[in-house]
Design a protein around this motif. Structure first.
Motif, PDB file in Angstrom:
ATOM      1  N   LEU A   1      44.812  45.687  31.991  1.00  0.00           N
ATOM      2  CA  LEU A   1      44.804  45.763  33.453  1.00  0.00           C
ATOM      3  C   LEU A   1      45.823  44.809  34.084  1.00  0.00           C
ATOM      4  O   LEU A   1      46.106  44.901  35.276  1.00  0.00           O
ATOM      5  N   LEU A   2      46.360  43.897  33.276  1.00  0.00           N
ATOM      6  CA  LEU A   2      47.454  43.044  33.738  1.00  0.00           C
ATOM      7  C   LEU A   2      48.809  43.648  33.406  1.00  0.00           C
ATOM      8  O   LEU A   2      49.844  43.133  33.866  1.00  0.00           O
ATOM      9  N   HIS A   3      48.809  44.716  32.614  1.00  0.00           N
ATOM     10  CA  HIS A   3      50.061  45.334  32.167  1.00  0.00           C
ATOM     11  C   HIS A   3      49.928  46.857  32.228  1.00  0.00           C
ATOM     12  O   HIS A   3      50.036  47.541  31.224  1.00  0.00           O
ATOM     13  N   MET A   4      49.686  47.356  33.426  1.00  0.00           N
ATOM     14  CA  MET A   4      49.507  48.792  33.611  1.00  0.00           C
ATOM     15  C   MET A   4      50.803  49.534  33.258  1.00  0.00           C
ATOM     16  O   MET A   4      51.877  49.167  33.742  1.00  0.00           O
TER      17      MET A   4
ATOM     18  N   SER B   1      48.601  39.219  44.106  1.00  0.00           N
ATOM     19  CA  SER B   1      49.131  38.084  43.352  1.00  0.00           C
ATOM     20  C   SER B   1      48.170  37.638  42.254  1.00  0.00           C
ATOM     21  O   SER B   1      48.533  36.822  41.400  1.00  0.00           O
ATOM     22  N   CYS B   2      46.948  38.173  42.280  1.00  0.00           N
ATOM     23  CA  CYS B   2      45.963  37.815  41.253  1.00  0.00           C
ATOM     24  C   CYS B   2      46.446  38.086  39.829  1.00  0.00           C
ATOM     25  O   CYS B   2      46.195  37.269  38.931  1.00  0.00           O
ATOM     26  N   PRO B   3      47.120  39.210  39.565  1.00  0.00           N
ATOM     27  CA  PRO B   3      47.543  39.447  38.168  1.00  0.00           C
ATOM     28  C   PRO B   3      48.425  38.343  37.610  1.00  0.00           C
ATOM     29  O   PRO B   3      48.343  38.019  36.423  1.00  0.00           O
ATOM     30  N   VAL B   4      49.267  37.749  38.466  1.00  0.00           N
ATOM     31  CA  VAL B   4      50.200  36.720  38.007  1.00  0.00           C
ATOM     32  C   VAL B   4      49.455  35.468  37.554  1.00  0.00           C
ATOM     33  O   VAL B   4      49.712  34.936  36.464  1.00  0.00           O
ATOM     34  N   ILE B   5      48.521  35.007  38.362  1.00  0.00           N
ATOM     35  CA  ILE B   5      47.822  33.769  38.003  1.00  0.00           C
ATOM     36  C   ILE B   5      46.820  34.013  36.872  1.00  0.00           C
ATOM     37  O   ILE B   5      46.633  33.146  36.002  1.00  0.00           O
ATOM     38  N   LEU B   6      46.203  35.194  36.828  1.00  0.00           N
ATOM     39  CA  LEU B   6      45.318  35.500  35.700  1.00  0.00           C
ATOM     40  C   LEU B   6      46.107  35.556  34.395  1.00  0.00           C
ATOM     41  O   LEU B   6      45.646  35.061  33.357  1.00  0.00           O
ATOM     42  N   ASP B   7      47.294  36.142  34.447  1.00  0.00           N
ATOM     43  CA  ASP B   7      48.161  36.182  33.264  1.00  0.00           C
ATOM     44  C   ASP B   7      48.524  34.773  32.814  1.00  0.00           C
ATOM     45  O   ASP B   7      48.518  34.472  31.611  1.00  0.00           O
TER      46      ASP B   7
ATOM     47  N   ILE C   1      39.249  29.684  43.625  1.00  0.00           N
ATOM     48  CA  ILE C   1      39.979  30.269  44.755  1.00  0.00           C
ATOM     49  C   ILE C   1      40.334  31.720  44.461  1.00  0.00           C
ATOM     50  O   ILE C   1      40.198  32.600  45.317  1.00  0.00           O
ATOM     51  N   VAL C   2      40.795  31.978  43.242  1.00  0.00           N
ATOM     52  CA  VAL C   2      41.168  33.345  42.862  1.00  0.00           C
ATOM     53  C   VAL C   2      39.951  34.264  42.921  1.00  0.00           C
ATOM     54  O   VAL C   2      40.050  35.424  43.365  1.00  0.00           O
ATOM     55  N   LYS C   3      38.799  33.778  42.505  1.00  0.00           N
ATOM     56  CA  LYS C   3      37.587  34.595  42.517  1.00  0.00           C
ATOM     57  C   LYS C   3      37.034  34.801  43.920  1.00  0.00           C
ATOM     58  O   LYS C   3      36.235  35.713  44.143  1.00  0.00           O
ATOM     59  N   SER C   4      37.459  33.961  44.858  1.00  0.00           N
ATOM     60  CA  SER C   4      36.985  34.092  46.232  1.00  0.00           C
ATOM     61  C   SER C   4      37.732  35.219  46.936  1.00  0.00           C
ATOM     62  O   SER C   4      38.604  35.873  46.358  1.00  0.00           O
ATOM     63  N   SER C   5      37.436  35.418  48.196  1.00  0.00           N
ATOM     64  CA  SER C   5      38.139  36.437  48.992  1.00  0.00           C
ATOM     65  C   SER C   5      39.343  35.846  49.699  1.00  0.00           C
ATOM     66  O   SER C   5      39.915  36.471  50.593  1.00  0.00           O
ATOM     67  N   LYS C   6      39.769  34.647  49.285  1.00  0.00           N
ATOM     68  CA  LYS C   6      40.833  33.937  50.001  1.00  0.00           C
ATOM     69  C   LYS C   6      42.184  34.006  49.297  1.00  0.00           C
ATOM     70  O   LYS C   6      43.154  33.422  49.773  1.00  0.00           O
TER      71      LYS C   6
ATOM     72  N   ILE D   1      36.092  38.412  36.819  1.00  0.00           N
ATOM     73  CA  ILE D   1      37.518  38.583  36.530  1.00  0.00           C
ATOM     74  C   ILE D   1      37.847  40.060  36.323  1.00  0.00           C
ATOM     75  O   ILE D   1      38.879  40.548  36.822  1.00  0.00           O
ATOM     76  N   ILE D   2      36.991  40.788  35.623  1.00  0.00           N
ATOM     77  CA  ILE D   2      37.222  42.219  35.438  1.00  0.00           C
ATOM     78  C   ILE D   2      37.134  42.942  36.777  1.00  0.00           C
ATOM     79  O   ILE D   2      37.921  43.861  37.058  1.00  0.00           O
ATOM     80  N   GLU D   3      36.215  42.536  37.632  1.00  0.00           N
ATOM     81  CA  GLU D   3      36.124  43.150  38.951  1.00  0.00           C
ATOM     82  C   GLU D   3      37.399  42.904  39.751  1.00  0.00           C
ATOM     83  O   GLU D   3      37.878  43.788  40.473  1.00  0.00           O
ATOM     84  N   LEU D   4      37.962  41.704  39.638  1.00  0.00           N
ATOM     85  CA  LEU D   4      39.237  41.413  40.296  1.00  0.00           C
ATOM     86  C   LEU D   4      40.330  42.347  39.777  1.00  0.00           C
ATOM     87  O   LEU D   4      41.109  42.906  40.562  1.00  0.00           O
ATOM     88  N   ALA D   5      40.380  42.486  38.450  1.00  0.00           N
ATOM     89  CA  ALA D   5      41.415  43.319  37.844  1.00  0.00           C
ATOM     90  C   ALA D   5      41.269  44.781  38.251  1.00  0.00           C
ATOM     91  O   ALA D   5      42.264  45.479  38.478  1.00  0.00           O
ATOM     92  N   LYS D   6      40.042  45.237  38.378  1.00  0.00           N
ATOM     93  CA  LYS D   6      39.826  46.600  38.864  1.00  0.00           C
ATOM     94  C   LYS D   6      40.221  46.716  40.330  1.00  0.00           C
ATOM     95  O   LYS D   6      40.687  47.770  40.775  1.00  0.00           O
TER      96      LYS D   6
END
Length: 322
Positions: free
Chosen positions: A306-309, A278-284, A268-273, A8-13
């Motif tokens: 990282l969700l609220h830069m 749009s990842c920040p929205v669903i992680l939030d 799905i979010v963690k995948s490359s698909k 998840i942190i890698e996604l956020a980065k």
């Protein structure tokens, strides 16, 4: 020895890759980038509105009378919004005809109003200029949009509706995305954008939407791709849907929809698909509803910023050493 980052942190980065490449370590610098500014008079600091790559800067040279380069700031000199809009329109049409910067493929015919970032949603603040949505990443202009998380409560737990983007779209074709999302275009408010996009993308009745739509704040991030820079703020809404509702698309931009459990959505979010921006929205959403928490994500304190830069700080006249 440092702790390894979670997925998840890698996604956020990933959706903040521009920040981690250029802005993480003070003083924030962007080697090779030039700030796009609009002078506000002798006694008022200029307004920083964007960031330009050397390639963009070079292709602006035919319009040099309207731009003055001073100390890594490119001042856009026309004095009124109408003239600025006219000049940008001429520039973009020229680039589009030449096939530069993907504009021949990404052109939307949908205008965005450009305002000082902190005033973007204020009706009382006039725009500095308008331009086609496709060009905002080219100039590193701040972008604003609306996303709706559609969810269903079942006896077995919460499920989320995701859309699968059409394979014909220029950007992120065939990727999974949140149920509804769209940019905040000229003359549209946050709520009219939510209503418009919900109808076009998922056939959600406007009366049901207005009765059940719950504002849930915003996310922001600083992403970079081959299409340019995305210093984005997305206004977020939650919408609880009945078990018998099934979304359908009206604008040809969505291939289909899937209703998935939270666990399936996370995979799905963690995948490359899944669409990166749009990842920040669903992680939030998953954080706010307790599915991502301090028990299952030890690096939650690192995730939340990282969700609220804080994008405003990067668009001030005295920030950094650009």
């Amino acid at each position: 020895m440092g702790r390894n980052n979670s997925k998840i942190i890698e996604l956020a980065k990933g959706f903040n890759n521009f920040y981690f490449k250029h802005l993480q370590t003070p003083p924030a610098t962007t080697p090779g980038y030039t700030r796009l500014t609009i002078p506000q008079g002798n006694s008022t600091p200029h307004v920083v509105i964007g960031l330009l790559t050397p390639q963009i800067l070079e292709n602006l040279s035919p319009w040099q009378p309207h731009f003055i380069l001073r100390n890594k700031n490119l001042e856009f000199t026309p004095k009124n919004p109408e003239k600025r809009t006219e000049i940008f329109h001429e520039i973009l049409l020229d680039w589009k005809e030449k096939g530069l910067f993907h504009l021949d493929k990404t052109w939307r015919g949908e205008n965005f109003e450009i305002k000082p970032g902190s005033h973007y949603t204020s009706d009382s603040t006039p725009p500095l200029f308008t331009l086609d949505r496709s060009a905002t990443p080219l100039f590193g202009l701040r972008q604003f949009g609306v996303h709706v998380n559609g969810f269903v409560r079942k006896p077995s737990g919460l499920s989320l509706w995701l859309q699968k983007r059409s394979g014909n779209r220029e950007m992120w074709p065939g990727f999974f995305d949140n149920l509804v999302g769209g940019g905040l275009s000229t003359k549209n408010t946050i709520i009219t954008t939510a209503t418009k996009e919900s109808s076009e993308e998922a056939s959600i009745p406007s009366d049901y939407l207005m009765e059940n739509l719950k504002p849930a704040g915003a996310v922001s991030f600083f992403y970079e791709s081959n299409y340019g820079l995305f210093p984005n703020t997305e206004f977020v809404f939650d919408l609880e849907l009945s078990e018998d509702f099934e979304p359908s698309n009206n604008d040809g931009e969505v291939e289909g929809f899937v209703l998935v459990t939270v666990e399936e959505a996370m995979e799905i979010v963690k995948s490359s698909k899944f669409k990166t921006t749009s990842c920040p929205v669903i992680l939030d959403f998953l954080v706010r509803h307790g599915f991502i928490n301090s028990f299952n994500e030890p690096q939650l304190p690192q995730l939340l910023p990282l969700l609220h830069m804080p994008l405003d700080m990067f668009y001030t006249s005295n920030h950094g050493n650009y």
